[in-house]
Design an enzyme around this catalytic site. Sequence first.
Site, PDB file in Angstrom:
ATOM      1  CE  LYS A 288     -19.688 -19.771 -19.729  1.00  0.00           C
ATOM      2  NZ  LYS A 288     -20.764 -19.327 -18.802  1.00  0.00           N
TER       3      LYS A 288
ATOM      4  CD  GLU B 169     -34.934 -21.401 -12.124  1.00  0.00           C
ATOM      5  OE1 GLU B 169     -34.214 -21.150 -13.113  1.00  0.00           O
ATOM      6  OE2 GLU B 169     -34.765 -22.398 -11.386  1.00  0.00           O
TER       7      GLU B 169
ATOM      8  NE  ARG C 242     -35.679 -24.694 -13.814  1.00  0.00           N
ATOM      9  CZ  ARG C 242     -34.359 -24.743 -13.990  1.00  0.00           C
ATOM     10  NH1 ARG C 242     -33.729 -25.887 -13.929  1.00  0.00           N
ATOM     11  NH2 ARG C 242     -33.675 -23.646 -14.230  1.00  0.00           N
TER      12      ARG C 242
END
Length: 640
Positions: free
Chosen positions: A281, A366, A394
Amino acid sequence: MNLLDKIKEPADVKKLNNQELELLATEIRRELVRTVARTGGHLAPNLGVVELTLALHSVFDLPRDKIIWDVGHQCYVHKMLTGRRSQFSTLRQFGGLSGFPKRAESPYDTFDTGHSSTSISAALGMALARDLKGEDYQVVAVIGDGALTGGMAFEAMNHAGHLKASLIVVLNDNEMSISSPVGGMAAYLSRLRTDPMYSRGKEELENLLNRLPHVGPRVLKIIDRIKDSFKYLVVPGMLFEELGFTYLGPIEGHNIARLKEVLQRARATRGPVLVHVITTKGKGYRPAETHPGRFHGVGPFDPDTGEPLTAGGPPTYTSVFGAELVRQGEKNNRLVAITAAMPEGTGLIPFARRFPKRFFDVGIAEQHALTMAAGLAAAGLKPVVAIYSTFLQRAVDQVIHDIALMELPVVLAIDRAGLVGEDGETHQGLFDLALLRSIPRMVIMAPKDEQELRHMLVTAIQHNGPTALRYPRGAGVGVPLTGAAQPLPIGKGEVLRQGRDVAILALGPLVYAALAAAGELAARGIEAAVINPRFVKPLDAELILTWAAKTGRLVTVEEHVLAGGFGSAVLELLAANGRERTRVQCLGVKDEFVPQGKPAVLREHLGLTPAGIIKAVQQVLEEEPMLTRHKLGTREISGG
């Protein structure tokens, strides 16, 4: 002219040899850093997938073949290579290029994304549609190791493996490192498993042994057990194999030649295939490699140093929340904090450092976060779940079924509520009130500033039931943060300014826009009261009805959709109490998704400014009785 100037479409990428592709990767990284330094955006994820994106564009035939980017924040390189480089300077700006895939923007963007863990489900759907229609193209889902923690990704993989559907999942893993022995063995086994000669040889051996009476089947079973045991020892992808995927990898994700070779092999393999790619990354830009988390999503910065350009100012709502939660944690050892893979974004890092055993990062899950919070609450603890408004969507079933039904004392700290800005439609926090307001037993609050946020957090922690506290992204108003936070009386608002002509009920920080509007109106001879409702549920019915009777005119203001929001709650209250003759203007977001842009630009666009409030007040003063309109909603309704 450099190589990047010659790339107008993916077909141009296919013309380049591997050495030229390496040079192109360097040019792309320079362009990424230069542009994102000015616009802000997701820099580190895009720097990490430069070679992977070039390899995908080299191997697959776009747009006939379909690439679905999970979340989509790593699609900048893809956009550069698909005819949008000339627009790249408008990235994430109002009216400019989106920071996420958009089908309306380009035929090369196959599926709109913005939330994680959806790509494999979408890819499976496309692959099934392809097969049902008798068409012939490849479907590729590119998903990160973080997004793979979302349960939906595993649901999709389990189904794809069961169906033996032909699709390719590229796992972009930027956390693990490659061990040479394991990587070499895995690469060898990957080649072996996808070699047609190997498959034919295996079938012929099985057929031969099955013809041998008694002995053959037993020998075959022994061979299978040895083979499986060996694979479990040396193949890192056995989880994916058990789900029905052919596993290829891990592959060094910055080696274009190797990536192309493996992707070609994946393309030639029938059934579901997972290509495990290891990337760094922030690759190629030292500040982003050193601090990948900080450069995951970054504001404008100095490209030479990597330092942010933002000037000092008031603390953010997020940091104020995080600091107050630590203070409350010192006083209450039953207090625990939960995040779904956003410890920095939600301000929970200080709490995690101070109380590591009372902090839980559940990954991108979540639904699990909220039901786990319900379990903690049922067992006597006080969980605070810090979650972005757009991600709370969600897990609404968990709020209803696992929290509200049992009236459990879970605190939903809803960050990024309202207009979030440059990330656009998928990230605007404009639906939380409508989703939560209909749920029985919920208490919903919205602070006008960062000091009131502190008081509301204490109120939520002390309340013995489910509470939701919504607050915006970015810097606070700049009010002093003095004294200890004190609980507020639930369901009670406050009058900030008196007025006889109209009452403005402004939710959250829009209170200050309402105060500014009231000041300008006073100069024109119009006296407007300003009310901070504080609570969306329960409403301060006595206060609102009193001012409805006193002025006969109300204006509601909110950073939320009009349907089901604060204004709707006020209209319902008036109708239920015989106040149909009250004239009401509701300012908010009409029935549409709000595009990307700086929040200040979007508020101007939506009329959520002092000027917009003044206009609404003037309209409500001019209205005939018995007529109420939803400002910005275009529809008119009688009564209310």
